[in-house]
Design a protein around this motif. Structure first.
Motif, mmCIF file in Angstrom:
data_model
loop_
_atom_site.group_PDB
_atom_site.id
_atom_site.type_symbol
_atom_site.label_atom_id
_atom_site.label_comp_id
_atom_site.label_asym_id
_atom_site.label_seq_id
_atom_site.Cartn_x
_atom_site.Cartn_y
_atom_site.Cartn_z
ATOM 1 N N UNK A 102 0.914 -1.261 0.070
ATOM 2 C CA UNK A 102 0.165 0.043 -0.124
ATOM 3 C C UNK A 102 0.746 1.177 -0.097
ATOM 4 N N UNK A 103 0.377 2.380 -0.356
ATOM 5 C CA UNK A 103 1.211 3.499 -0.645
ATOM 6 C C UNK A 103 1.325 4.263 0.610
ATOM 7 N N UNK A 104 1.962 3.910 1.478
ATOM 8 C CA UNK A 104 2.113 4.346 2.853
ATOM 9 C C UNK A 104 3.576 5.142 2.982
ATOM 10 N N UNK A 105 4.663 4.869 2.267
ATOM 11 C CA UNK A 105 5.947 5.407 2.232
ATOM 12 C C UNK A 105 6.317 5.789 0.818
ATOM 13 N N UNK A 106 7.509 6.465 0.707
ATOM 14 C CA UNK A 106 8.068 6.714 -0.599
ATOM 15 C C UNK A 106 8.400 5.606 -1.319
ATOM 16 N N UNK A 107 8.972 4.543 -0.889
ATOM 17 C CA UNK A 107 9.486 3.357 -1.617
ATOM 18 C C UNK A 107 8.254 2.774 -2.177
ATOM 19 N N UNK A 131 -1.781 5.591 8.031
ATOM 20 C CA UNK A 131 -1.991 4.515 8.798
ATOM 21 C C UNK A 131 -1.035 4.326 10.199
ATOM 22 N N UNK A 132 -1.354 3.600 10.922
ATOM 23 C CA UNK A 132 -0.762 3.601 12.358
ATOM 24 C C UNK A 132 0.797 3.469 12.042
ATOM 25 N N UNK A 133 1.617 4.348 12.715
ATOM 26 C CA UNK A 133 3.042 4.464 12.746
ATOM 27 C C UNK A 133 3.624 5.124 11.562
ATOM 28 N N UNK A 134 2.831 5.867 10.523
ATOM 29 C CA UNK A 134 3.485 6.109 9.460
ATOM 30 C C UNK A 134 3.677 7.762 9.391
ATOM 31 N N UNK A 135 3.200 8.209 10.677
ATOM 32 C CA UNK A 135 3.592 9.976 10.702
ATOM 33 C C UNK A 135 4.639 10.426 9.906
ATOM 34 N N UNK A 136 5.755 9.854 10.155
ATOM 35 C CA UNK A 136 7.323 10.340 9.525
ATOM 36 C C UNK A 136 7.225 10.173 8.232
ATOM 37 N N UNK A 137 6.263 9.329 7.656
ATOM 38 C CA UNK A 137 6.239 9.244 6.274
ATOM 39 C C UNK A 137 5.463 10.303 5.510
ATOM 40 N N UNK A 138 4.680 11.019 6.255
ATOM 41 C CA UNK A 138 3.507 11.927 5.416
ATOM 42 C C UNK A 138 4.348 13.095 4.889
ATOM 43 N N UNK A 139 5.271 13.720 5.440
ATOM 44 C CA UNK A 139 5.850 14.773 4.648
ATOM 45 C C UNK A 139 6.660 14.122 3.430
ATOM 46 N N UNK A 169 -6.668 10.914 14.970
ATOM 47 C CA UNK A 169 -6.934 11.743 13.925
ATOM 48 C C UNK A 169 -6.319 13.024 13.924
ATOM 49 N N UNK A 170 -6.507 13.783 15.125
ATOM 50 C CA UNK A 170 -6.019 15.052 15.369
ATOM 51 C C UNK A 170 -4.318 15.116 15.146
ATOM 52 N N UNK A 171 -3.960 13.969 15.632
ATOM 53 C CA UNK A 171 -2.196 14.229 15.389
ATOM 54 C C UNK A 171 -1.759 14.106 14.085
ATOM 55 N N UNK A 172 -2.629 13.256 13.152
ATOM 56 C CA UNK A 172 -2.204 13.197 11.934
ATOM 57 C C UNK A 172 -2.715 14.595 11.175
ATOM 58 N N UNK A 173 -3.695 15.043 11.543
ATOM 59 C CA UNK A 173 -4.056 16.401 10.965
ATOM 60 C C UNK A 173 -3.148 17.539 11.301
ATOM 61 N N UNK A 174 -2.565 17.303 12.340
ATOM 62 C CA UNK A 174 -1.603 18.380 12.766
ATOM 63 C C UNK A 174 -0.467 18.424 11.874
ATOM 64 N N UNK A 175 -0.272 17.101 11.466
ATOM 65 C CA UNK A 175 1.204 16.969 10.353
ATOM 66 C C UNK A 175 0.693 17.556 9.144
#
Ligand SMILES: [Zn+2]
Length: 446
Positions: A102-107, A131-139, A169-175
């Motif tokens: 699934x498209x949850x990181x750049x690779x 998805x859970x745990x991929x906050x650092x992949x969003x940017x 939800x809010x944690x991800x939206x803040x990013x």
């Protein structure tokens, strides 16, 4: 004076502010002039359209599951983009799930782009997954050009794409807030569904009561609250329950950054008409009663619902369990790329809407919510993407004649109004056997 590549002369076309006669000049794949029908605009090639067709901007479908790589036996870029082109869609955005990875990181995005690139008949962009745990992949995914992110608030149906706990939800939206991109949310509440009776057997009513309107209202309210608190953009995917419209309308009036889509199947079908074992109608959230359907149309009329997109989510025939007609175990998803425009037009005109309304819901608004600059309108500066549509002509849907991979469609046997004669991508008529589409990244044109 530079000679134009192409001039399209249309007795009827949908260009702001509505249906008009006109002439479109194209150079290097872009619209450079939109003039009156009587203009003396000339180019290397001139196409005279008949009075029986309407020139539309190519439609933009921002909710498509292509499944490749990983579930390519379900659907793939070649067949899906062929179906899109045949249905008047010239740009689509692929969802991050149902493919593996699934498209949850750049690779994963890189793998998907590589699979898509040689095959696409229309322009294709991508959503990332939250998805859970991929906050650092969003940017990084944002930097790599995804148009925004998709998340679920309950199990997605595939194990490799877990859902976000609503409290996150809010944690991800803040990013996402500083990135300015929307979070597309599958808004059904897990607890409300756990409390509902389980779907048993072949009856549609049992399946319907297993996914109550309540589940959508609770989840939509939570998404609104998170958007209000964080100021980040949210987008409600495939709204089915019209009961959620009042809180959405109130949130919009208040200035909460929310947009909403629904799908053709919610606007066309009604639960009362779905027979026992007819699992080709199964999707989540479910198709509800006729009375609910009419209120969705009112939501479109009022502008509370912005977009109509396919949520094209096909599967192999056996996954629909049509042999036993079991709603619980059947795959939930409808393949709608090729039928969307005709299905919506058939029902829209019956309710007094115009082709201009349909273009607003299926081209302009999806393009603008997703940040697809240069798509969704016939106007100078936009890509020369068109659908030539014969609105009075009818056709009967034969699933085996549709271009997506497996011949399953809830529209089987239905007569629809409106035939797509040709589609054009960046000034070139689409040839289903030649992949001339491009992969799009957010901000490419900026
Ligand atoms: Zn979907």
């Amino acid at each position: 004076v530079t000679e134009l590549d192409l001039v399209l002369r249309a007795p009827r076309m949908v260009a702001a502010p509505g249906l008009t006669a006109g002439c479109v000049g194209v150079l290097d794949g872009r619209i450079v002039a939109v003039e009156s029908y009587r203009t003396d605009l000339t180019g290397r090639r001139t196409v005279e359209l008949g009075a029986d067709v309407v020139l539309l901007p190519g439609l933009v479908d921002t909710h498509v599951h292509i499944n490749e790589p990983g579930r390519t036996d379900w659907e793939g870029f070649a067949s899906a983009t062929r179906a899109a082109a045949a249905g008047g869609i010239t740009t689509l955005l692929d969802m991050p799930l149902n493919s593996v990875p699934p498209t949850v990181d750049v690779p994963a995005l890189t793998v998907k782009r590589a699979a898509a690139e040689p095959q696409v008949r229309v322009d294709v962009g991508f959503w990332g997954g939250a998805v859970p745990g991929n906050q650092s992949e969003l940017r990084p995914l944002d930097d790599a050009g995804v148009f925004g992110f998709k998340c679920f608030l309950l199990p997605s149906g595939v194990p490799e794409f877990p859902h976000l706990p609503p409290m996150d939800l809010e944690k991800y939206l803040r990013i996402l807030r500083p990135l300015g991109v929307p979070l597309v949310v599958h808004a059904e509440d897990e607890t409300a569904i756990e409390r509902a009776p389980r779907a048993v057997g072949r009856g549609y009513a049992s399946f319907l009561s297993s996914r109550p309107p309540d589940a959508e209202i609770v989840a939509v309210a939570r998404v609104i609250e998170a958007a209000r608190t964080t100021g980040a953009r949210v987008h409600i995917a495939h709204l089915s329950s019209a009961d959620a419209l009042p809180i959405i309308a109130a949130a919009r009036r208040e200035g909460v950054p929310i947009t909403v889509e629904t799908c053709p199947h919610y606007l066309v079908f009604a639960a009362e008409d779905i027979g026992a074992g007819a699992t080709h109608f199964k999707c989540c959230p479910p198709i509800r009663e006729a009375e609910n359907r009419e209120r969705l149309w009112l939501g479109l009329a009022a502008g509370t619902i912005d977009c109509v997109v396919s949520d094209h989510s096909p599967c192999p025939v056996d996954r629909k369990r049509l042999d036993v007609g079991d709603f619980e175990s059947a795959w939930g998803g409808i393949a709608g790329l090729q039928t969307s425009l005709s299905a919506v037009w058939t029902e829209a005109r019956r309710r007094g809407f115009t082709i201009t309304d349909v273009v607003r819901w299926m081209a302009e608004h999806p393009a603008s919510f997703a940040g697809l600059t240069g798509k969704g309108r016939i106007a100078a500066g936009y890509d020369a993407d068109f659908a030539v549509f014969a609105p009075e002509e009818t056709w009967r849907v034969e699933p085996s004649a549709l271009a997506h991979r497996h011949p399953v469609s809830p529209y089987a046997g239905r007569r629809l109004d409106g035939v797509v004669r040709t589609t054009w991508l960046r000034g070139r008529e689409i040839d289903p056997n030649a992949p001339h589409g491009r992969l799009l990244g957010r901000g490419d044109r900026a």
